[in-house]
Design a protein around this motif. Structure first.
Motif, PDB file in Angstrom:
ATOM      1  N   TYR A   1       0.811  -1.218   0.000  1.00  0.00           N
ATOM      2  CA  TYR A   1       0.000   0.000   0.000  1.00  0.00           C
ATOM      3  C   TYR A   1       0.845   1.269   0.000  1.00  0.00           C
ATOM      4  O   TYR A   1       0.306   2.357   0.043  1.00  0.00           O
ATOM      5  CB  TYR A   1      -0.920   0.027   1.224  1.00  0.00           C
TER       6      TYR A   1
ATOM      7  N   ASP B   1      -9.721  -9.443   6.749  1.00  0.00           N
ATOM      8  CA  ASP B   1      -9.923  -8.007   7.063  1.00  0.00           C
ATOM      9  C   ASP B   1     -10.428  -7.201   5.852  1.00  0.00           C
ATOM     10  O   ASP B   1     -10.935  -6.102   6.025  1.00  0.00           O
ATOM     11  CB  ASP B   1      -8.734  -7.314   7.753  1.00  0.00           C
ATOM     12  N   ASP B   2     -10.338  -7.752   4.643  1.00  0.00           N
ATOM     13  CA  ASP B   2     -10.935  -7.046   3.501  1.00  0.00           C
ATOM     14  C   ASP B   2     -12.441  -6.875   3.694  1.00  0.00           C
ATOM     15  O   ASP B   2     -13.024  -5.882   3.262  1.00  0.00           O
ATOM     16  CB  ASP B   2     -10.691  -7.820   2.187  1.00  0.00           C
TER      17      ASP B   2
ATOM     18  N   HIS C   1      -6.159  -7.891  -4.621  1.00  0.00           N
ATOM     19  CA  HIS C   1      -7.538  -7.413  -4.778  1.00  0.00           C
ATOM     20  C   HIS C   1      -7.908  -7.397  -6.256  1.00  0.00           C
ATOM     21  O   HIS C   1      -8.998  -7.822  -6.651  1.00  0.00           O
ATOM     22  CB  HIS C   1      -7.703  -5.993  -4.222  1.00  0.00           C
TER      23      HIS C   1
ATOM     24  N   HIS D   1      -8.050 -11.213   1.369  1.00  0.00           N
ATOM     25  CA  HIS D   1      -7.370 -11.131   2.674  1.00  0.00           C
ATOM     26  C   HIS D   1      -8.359 -11.103   3.833  1.00  0.00           C
ATOM     27  O   HIS D   1      -9.368 -10.400   3.752  1.00  0.00           O
ATOM     28  CB  HIS D   1      -6.529  -9.845   2.764  1.00  0.00           C
TER      29      HIS D   1
HETATM   30 ZN   LIG Z   1      -6.725  -6.810   1.228  1.00  0.00          ZN
END
Ligand SMILES: [Zn+2]
Lengths: 117, 230
Positions: A32, B16-17, B128, B14
């Protein structure tokens, strides 16, 4: 994990030398990174369950530590930024560098058996 | 809450997504008894939040995240959790057709009326994106008149510019406790976000636009498909 004790870690590195071992090596600034800050250049790499044999493994005295594994045939494994280590319950030598933000920055792991998946 | 559904299929890579984007919406559906299946493709094995001092190791993290994922599903009311056994960071390197098959098998088994995943090209993380592509491809193969609804979560910085305002805007204040508990279940990865959230509250944030108020998704735009064919 514990803070690196150079002497103890050196002994552990010696104990895996000249054996067939599986390596996990990873370094990352996070997937990220450039989402949160577009000026950050995203880079990371990992290898997992790569089998090799090293003839000499060393940990440097200054912290965060560098680890170098010298392979037969001019090969090298190198990691910078190692702060913590443990010999886990499966006999694997887990080394990692944890940043000031609590995030993993680098990991180097050595095991005589393959790592799970 | 959104329109009634017969069966919901949620696909994210994942643990927590599900928590940040859609746990409130899912909790609302769970409350009225809508069956929900969550296919979580990886265990987030490569997550970077290990703490300093570290609370676990690279090898111990997946075990922790598996328990967190189960706790999050409990908080939401998801009774059918499928852990699909892929590895974090590697989803895009799996065989593309195999990925589509994995999703097709789930659709064939469950016959969902709604599928929720990420929105392709606006999902930030490569896992994602790969998940979103596989889901869109699998649904595209279903004749148009039989297709389930497909909602995508989009959070890339250029989402508004590219997709405009979301068409699915859901008030989740009635289930904010469930959402908080879902986010909190993933404490190993969400600790810092929850701290910021608590600070916002203390500073008297108006609650107008935070995690616990509104969830937004985009209906997938088949007329602007992300690829011509696969
Ligand atoms: Zn994720």
């Amino acid at each position: 994990m514990e803070i690196v004790d150079t002497k103890k870690l050196q002994e552990l590195l010696n104990s895996f030398a000249n054996k067939e071992v599986y390596i996990h090596l990873e370094t990352t600034n996070g997937a990220y990174a450039s989402h949160f800050d577009e000026k950050v250049f995203n880079a990371s790499a990992f290898i997992r369950n790569v089998k090799l044999r090293y003839e000499l493994g060393k940990v440097t005295p200054d912290s965060p530590h560098r680890i170098g594994l010298k392979l037969h045939d001019n090969g090298w494994v190198y990691a910078q930024g190692i702060t913590h280590y443990e010999l886990d319950e499966l006999g694997r030598l887990l080394m990692a560098g944890h940043g000031y933000d609590g995030k993993l920055a680098v990991a180097l792991e050595i095991s005589e058996k393959p790592f799970a998946y | 809450m959104l329109q009634p559904e017969r069966q919901i299929l949620v696909v994210f890579p994942h643990p927590d997504d599900e928590a940040f984007g859609v746990s409130g919406t899912l909790a609302q559906y769970a409350k009225v008894g809508t069956p929900i299946t969550y296919a979580c493709l990886t265990l987030g094995e490569m997550g970077r939040n290990l703490g300093n001092p570290p609370f676990t190791t690279r090898e111990g993290l997946p075990l922790i995240r598996k328990e967190e994922l189960k706790a999050s599903c409990d908080a939401i009311g998801i009774k059918d959790l499928r852990m699909m056994g892929l590895r974090d960071k590697t989803v895009e390197f799996e065989d593309d057709e195999k990925m589509v098959q994995m999703i097709t098998d789930l659709i064939d088994e469950l016959n969902p009326s709604l599928i929720i995943t990420f929105y392709p090209n606006y999902a930030v993380h490569p896992d994602h994106e790969a998940t979103a592509r596989a889901v869109v491809r699998a649904v595209r193969r279903i004749p148009e008149e039989n297709r389930p609804r497909l909602y995508g979560v989009a959070f890339a910085n250029d989402t508004l510019k590219g997709l405009g305002e979301p068409d699915i805007v859901n008030d989740i204040r009635d289930v904010k406790e469930a959402k908080w508990n879902s986010m909190h279940a993933h404490i190993s990865q969400t600790g810092w976000i929850l701290q910021e959230e608590a600070k916002r509250k203390n500073e008297g944030a108006t609650n107008e636009d935070n995690w616990l108020t509104i969830e937004r998704m985009y209906s997938y735009r088949w007329h602007e498909d992300f690829e011509a064919s696969f």
